[in-house]
Motif scaffolding. Structure first.
Motif, PDB file in Angstrom:
ATOM      1  N   ARG A  78     -45.276 -66.839 -23.478  1.00  0.00           N
ATOM      2  CA  ARG A  78     -45.452 -67.865 -24.508  1.00  0.00           C
ATOM      3  C   ARG A  78     -43.912 -68.135 -24.721  1.00  0.00           C
ATOM      4  O   ARG A  78     -43.309 -66.997 -24.941  1.00  0.00           O
ATOM      5  N   THR A  79     -43.632 -69.263 -25.035  1.00  0.00           N
ATOM      6  CA  THR A  79     -42.044 -69.700 -25.399  1.00  0.00           C
ATOM      7  C   THR A  79     -42.133 -70.072 -27.032  1.00  0.00           C
ATOM      8  O   THR A  79     -43.234 -70.534 -27.425  1.00  0.00           O
ATOM      9  N   ASP A  80     -41.630 -69.434 -27.732  1.00  0.00           N
ATOM     10  CA  ASP A  80     -41.267 -69.498 -29.250  1.00  0.00           C
ATOM     11  C   ASP A  80     -40.275 -70.443 -29.613  1.00  0.00           C
ATOM     12  O   ASP A  80     -39.264 -70.436 -29.408  1.00  0.00           O
ATOM     13  N   LEU A  81     -41.110 -71.922 -30.095  1.00  0.00           N
ATOM     14  CA  LEU A  81     -40.349 -72.953 -30.094  1.00  0.00           C
ATOM     15  C   LEU A  81     -39.242 -72.797 -31.346  1.00  0.00           C
ATOM     16  O   LEU A  81     -38.517 -73.812 -31.751  1.00  0.00           O
ATOM     17  N   SER A  82     -39.527 -71.938 -32.232  1.00  0.00           N
ATOM     18  CA  SER A  82     -38.747 -71.662 -33.535  1.00  0.00           C
ATOM     19  C   SER A  82     -37.533 -70.804 -33.137  1.00  0.00           C
ATOM     20  O   SER A  82     -36.651 -70.755 -34.053  1.00  0.00           O
ATOM     21  N   VAL A  83     -37.454 -70.550 -31.900  1.00  0.00           N
ATOM     22  CA  VAL A  83     -36.324 -69.378 -31.554  1.00  0.00           C
ATOM     23  C   VAL A  83     -34.874 -70.551 -31.642  1.00  0.00           C
ATOM     24  O   VAL A  83     -34.985 -71.660 -30.967  1.00  0.00           O
ATOM     25  N   PRO A  84     -34.203 -70.267 -32.248  1.00  0.00           N
ATOM     26  CA  PRO A  84     -32.941 -71.281 -32.242  1.00  0.00           C
ATOM     27  C   PRO A  84     -32.094 -71.550 -31.029  1.00  0.00           C
ATOM     28  O   PRO A  84     -31.922 -70.650 -30.399  1.00  0.00           O
ATOM     29  N   GLN A  85     -31.927 -72.425 -30.865  1.00  0.00           N
ATOM     30  CA  GLN A  85     -31.274 -73.082 -29.310  1.00  0.00           C
ATOM     31  C   GLN A  85     -30.253 -73.870 -29.725  1.00  0.00           C
ATOM     32  O   GLN A  85     -30.012 -74.667 -30.689  1.00  0.00           O
ATOM     33  N   VAL A  86     -29.224 -73.994 -28.916  1.00  0.00           N
ATOM     34  CA  VAL A  86     -28.032 -74.895 -28.695  1.00  0.00           C
ATOM     35  C   VAL A  86     -28.635 -76.211 -27.774  1.00  0.00           C
ATOM     36  O   VAL A  86     -28.954 -76.016 -26.862  1.00  0.00           O
ATOM     37  N   ASP A  87     -28.368 -77.337 -29.077  1.00  0.00           N
ATOM     38  CA  ASP A  87     -29.278 -78.645 -28.157  1.00  0.00           C
ATOM     39  C   ASP A  87     -27.940 -79.258 -27.444  1.00  0.00           C
ATOM     40  O   ASP A  87     -26.978 -79.542 -27.728  1.00  0.00           O
ATOM     41  N   HIS A  88     -28.224 -78.712 -25.850  1.00  0.00           N
ATOM     42  CA  HIS A  88     -27.063 -79.117 -25.242  1.00  0.00           C
ATOM     43  C   HIS A  88     -27.654 -79.646 -23.702  1.00  0.00           C
ATOM     44  O   HIS A  88     -28.667 -79.385 -23.396  1.00  0.00           O
ATOM     45  N   ARG A  89     -26.645 -80.191 -23.065  1.00  0.00           N
ATOM     46  CA  ARG A  89     -26.915 -80.377 -21.346  1.00  0.00           C
ATOM     47  C   ARG A  89     -25.475 -80.094 -20.714  1.00  0.00           C
ATOM     48  O   ARG A  89     -24.605 -79.889 -21.573  1.00  0.00           O
ATOM     49  N   PHE A  90     -25.453 -80.238 -19.510  1.00  0.00           N
ATOM     50  CA  PHE A  90     -24.088 -80.008 -19.062  1.00  0.00           C
ATOM     51  C   PHE A  90     -23.714 -81.386 -18.029  1.00  0.00           C
ATOM     52  O   PHE A  90     -24.748 -81.765 -17.519  1.00  0.00           O
ATOM     53  N   ASP A  91     -22.497 -81.470 -18.068  1.00  0.00           N
ATOM     54  CA  ASP A  91     -21.869 -82.336 -17.297  1.00  0.00           C
ATOM     55  C   ASP A  91     -21.477 -82.246 -15.964  1.00  0.00           C
ATOM     56  O   ASP A  91     -21.881 -81.273 -15.657  1.00  0.00           O
ATOM     57  N   GLN A  92     -21.114 -83.173 -15.078  1.00  0.00           N
ATOM     58  CA  GLN A  92     -20.962 -82.956 -13.786  1.00  0.00           C
ATOM     59  C   GLN A  92     -19.865 -81.815 -13.438  1.00  0.00           C
ATOM     60  O   GLN A  92     -20.043 -81.242 -12.428  1.00  0.00           O
ATOM     61  N   LEU A 152     -16.109 -75.171 -25.900  1.00  0.00           N
ATOM     62  CA  LEU A 152     -16.813 -73.864 -25.259  1.00  0.00           C
ATOM     63  C   LEU A 152     -15.796 -73.637 -24.094  1.00  0.00           C
ATOM     64  O   LEU A 152     -15.626 -72.366 -23.590  1.00  0.00           O
ATOM     65  N   ALA A 153     -15.580 -74.479 -23.235  1.00  0.00           N
ATOM     66  CA  ALA A 153     -14.667 -74.574 -21.962  1.00  0.00           C
ATOM     67  C   ALA A 153     -13.410 -74.037 -22.080  1.00  0.00           C
ATOM     68  O   ALA A 153     -12.625 -73.498 -21.408  1.00  0.00           O
ATOM     69  N   ASP A 154     -12.826 -74.225 -23.394  1.00  0.00           N
ATOM     70  CA  ASP A 154     -11.453 -73.396 -23.617  1.00  0.00           C
ATOM     71  C   ASP A 154     -11.604 -72.040 -24.004  1.00  0.00           C
ATOM     72  O   ASP A 154     -10.277 -71.244 -24.024  1.00  0.00           O
ATOM     73  N   ALA A 202     -22.579 -62.884 -25.648  1.00  0.00           N
ATOM     74  CA  ALA A 202     -24.093 -63.208 -25.506  1.00  0.00           C
ATOM     75  C   ALA A 202     -24.137 -64.721 -25.152  1.00  0.00           C
ATOM     76  O   ALA A 202     -25.086 -65.183 -24.518  1.00  0.00           O
ATOM     77  N   LEU A 203     -23.229 -65.548 -25.691  1.00  0.00           N
ATOM     78  CA  LEU A 203     -23.045 -66.824 -25.071  1.00  0.00           C
ATOM     79  C   LEU A 203     -22.661 -67.095 -23.746  1.00  0.00           C
ATOM     80  O   LEU A 203     -23.314 -67.906 -23.089  1.00  0.00           O
ATOM     81  N   GLY A 204     -22.032 -66.167 -23.275  1.00  0.00           N
ATOM     82  CA  GLY A 204     -21.754 -66.043 -21.814  1.00  0.00           C
ATOM     83  C   GLY A 204     -22.782 -65.840 -20.953  1.00  0.00           C
ATOM     84  O   GLY A 204     -23.000 -66.423 -19.751  1.00  0.00           O
ATOM     85  N   GLN A 205     -23.675 -64.868 -21.374  1.00  0.00           N
ATOM     86  CA  GLN A 205     -24.957 -64.508 -20.682  1.00  0.00           C
ATOM     87  C   GLN A 205     -25.817 -65.693 -20.555  1.00  0.00           C
ATOM     88  O   GLN A 205     -26.916 -65.745 -19.849  1.00  0.00           O
ATOM     89  N   ARG A 206     -25.851 -66.552 -21.515  1.00  0.00           N
ATOM     90  CA  ARG A 206     -26.751 -67.653 -21.594  1.00  0.00           C
ATOM     91  C   ARG A 206     -25.900 -68.987 -20.937  1.00  0.00           C
ATOM     92  O   ARG A 206     -26.641 -69.929 -21.129  1.00  0.00           O
ATOM     93  N   GLY A 207     -24.994 -68.604 -20.390  1.00  0.00           N
ATOM     94  CA  GLY A 207     -24.321 -69.618 -19.746  1.00  0.00           C
ATOM     95  C   GLY A 207     -23.659 -70.792 -20.350  1.00  0.00           C
ATOM     96  O   GLY A 207     -23.299 -71.965 -19.985  1.00  0.00           O
ATOM     97  N   LEU A 208     -23.389 -70.627 -21.644  1.00  0.00           N
ATOM     98  CA  LEU A 208     -22.722 -71.653 -22.559  1.00  0.00           C
ATOM     99  C   LEU A 208     -21.255 -71.433 -22.272  1.00  0.00           C
ATOM    100  O   LEU A 208     -20.570 -72.488 -22.590  1.00  0.00           O
TER     101      LEU A 208
END
Length: 558
Positions: free
Chosen positions: A9-23, A118-120, A156-162
């Motif tokens: 089950r996925t808990d939709l209440s878990v805080p997420q960073v609303d994001h996408r990746f560019d090219q 974040l890229a910096d 932790a941010l790095g482990q999530r790919g941010l």
């Protein structure tokens, strides 16, 4: 029959960073997501006095994306995502780590004249942050704590790919060891000397006596004195003591004994301490010959007296032992529980009221950590150097107990105290040791020296006594031999009874580390690089004299 598929089950209440990746793989966050509707992160009640952290001050300063990602990561920690971290630890990440890190990023963004993303976050930025911490002038240990709190969030941010984490090499995001030898710069607490321990124990026993009177209201100060007695006689840590539950006393299979059960947050485990029952001749920990207070009875009395307050206590405090009605400026009359701040205030008042002083006449420094070390060393002394049993009493491994809690026995201190006057002069004397050399260092008179056999033609080989001989000295060239002896003493533990090793040899490496090397570094006789090089060389390539091929047992020198 095939294995049944389990859907997570996925808990939709878990805080997420609303994001996408560019090219190019960079994180893109919709502008409407920043800042979030709520910038205040609440911690709730925890082991610290901090209840929340507001990120609002960093939005709109040129680091919005990084601030947003950090806030969401803190919220994820609090909902036990990614890793299990105590709330008090998360509070520390914010107050000690992120606050300084985000302030640094604001300065960097202003200096560069553009927004940071974040890229910096790369090695150059981290090196700049380390330089920023150093420039604030704080102690190395403080800088390390600030950096560690920041690093935990960024990892932790790095482990999530941010953010992109480089694990190794010159471009590694985090330097391998930015604070070398910081553990040697940290000054831990020391146990109370016997006379100070006795004075403190007598004072706290006297101060707590009114708790037995039913017409005396429970106050934060009175409960502080009761907690200090429990700490002195059990050696437990601050947070488990403050958070003692009302079911902390459990039956023990042995008559006249009871288990004290405490919860250890960091280890997610319980700690058991055996409390003795009433006894006419018991002298718990021999804190002072006049103290025969029964810890179990004291705890039961506090539980009974605070029972009427439970109904008025906040839900998360109703199961605590140390309940009392507040008399402070805020919340007067409300039921609360002992906190770290209340504990510190009560200790200061005890020291002031009873005129407790140290050997220099200064107010005696008392805290739970110091009482724990006092307990450890007293148990070690009573058990005649039984490290394993002392470690069990502390709830630690023997390695942790020996390294972090135990000091040389009082007898050992007396036997070696005169080294202080002798060794400093010897270290600074460049004229001795030019004729005779030993496998330990330099000796100015191996024939007629303090521990020489003083027989015609006989030369002293009593090397175990070199450290306390007035004719002995160490120069930088002798460090390899000294550390070879140091590691050989440690190796001897495998070849004799542990109690005997503790009694006869344990003081030697401690003296080499804490006195000879430390004093030599402080006075500039040794260079830190030379010390580290000699230590590592001795670990893997010991001086031939101290190999087992040459000397099978150190007893030959005793």
């Amino acid at each position: 029959m095939g294995k049944r598929k389990v859907y997570v089950r996925t808990d939709l209440s878990v805080p997420q960073v609303d994001h996408r990746f560019d090219q190019q793989g960079r994180v893109i966050v919709p502008p409407e997501a920043i800042p979030p509707a709520t910038t205040l992160v609440t911690f709730g009640r925890n082991a610290t006095s901090y209840r929340g952290f507001d990120f609002s001050r960093w939005y709109g300063t040129g680091i919005d994306l990084i601030t947003y990602a950090c806030q969401r990561q803190i919220e994820r920690f609090l909902t036990v995502q990614d890793t299990a971290v105590e709330v008090s630890t998360v509070a520390s990440y914010c107050l000690n780590g992120l606050r300084n890190f985000l302030d640094y990023l604001v300065l960097r963004a202003t200096a560069l004249g553009h927004e940071l993303t974040l890229a910096d976050i790369d090695r150059e930025l981290i090196d700049g942050y380390l330089g920023h911490l150093a420039g604030q002038g704080g102690a190395t240990t403080t800088q390390k704590n600030l950096y560690s709190g920041t690093k935990a969030v960024l990892q932790a941010l790095g482990q999530r790919g941010l953010i992109v984490l480089v694990a190794a090499g010159d471009e590694a995001t985090f330097p391998r060891n930015p604070f070398p030898n910081s553990n040697r710069k940290a000054k831990g607490e020391t146990p109370l000397p016997k006379t100070q321990r006795q004075a403190f124990a007598a004072a706290v026993k006297q101060a707590v006596m009114t708790i037995w009177r039913d017409d005396e209201s429970l106050t934060g100060e009175l409960l502080t004195y009761a907690l200090l007695i429990v700490a002195l006689h059990t050696g437990r840590n601050t947070t488990p003591l403050l958070e003692m539950g009302r079911d902390c006393l459990r039956a023990h299979p042995k008559d006249n004994s009871t288990f004290l059960i405490l919860w250890k947050r960091r280890g997610h485990n319980t700690s058991k301490v055996v409390l003795r029952g009433e006894s006419t001749n018991e002298r718990l920990l021999e804190s002072t010959p006049t103290i025969k207070i029964n810890v179990e009875r004291l705890i039961r009395h506090v539980i009974a007296r605070s029972e009427p307050l439970r109904a008025e206590a906040p839900d998360d405090l109703q199961e605590r032992v140390w309940l009392y009605r507040s008399r402070g400026n805020e919340g007067t009359g409300q039921v609360t529980a002992l906190s770290d701040n209340t504990l510190q205030y009560g200790i200061q008042k005890l020291v002031t009221n009873y005129g407790l002083t140290d050997s220099d006449g200064q107010p005696l420094r008392i805290n739970i950590s110091r009482l724990r070390k006092t307990f450890a060393n007293r148990i070690f002394e009573i058990l005649d150097g039984d490290l394993a049993t002392t470690a069990i009493a502390l709830g630690n491994t023997p390695q942790v107990a020996g390294r972090n809690y135990l000091l040389p026995h009082e007898d050992a201190k007396r036997n070696w105290r005169f080294m202080g006057d002798v060794m400093v002069e010897e270290l600074l004397t460049y004229t001795i040791g030019t004729t005779y050399k030993t496998p330990m260092g330099h000796c100015s008179d191996p024939v007629n020296g303090q521990y020489a056999p003083k027989r015609e033609g006989a030369t002293c080989i009593n090397f175990l006594n070199c450290l306390r001989c007035r004719h002995y000295a160490v120069t930088g060239n002798d460090l390899h031999k000294l550390f070879s002896f140091y590691f050989r003493v440690f190796a001897e533990r495998m070849h004799m009874d542990k109690r005997r090793w503790t009694r006869e040899y344990a003081h030697i490496p401690r003296l080499i580390d804490d006195y000879i090397v430390a004093e030599g570094l402080r006075r500039g006789v040794f260079k830190l690089a030379a010390v580290e090089t000699a230590r590592e060389r001795a670990r893997f390539e010991p001086h031939p004299f101290w190999s087992y091929d040459v000397v099978s047992h150190l007893e030959v020198f005793a």
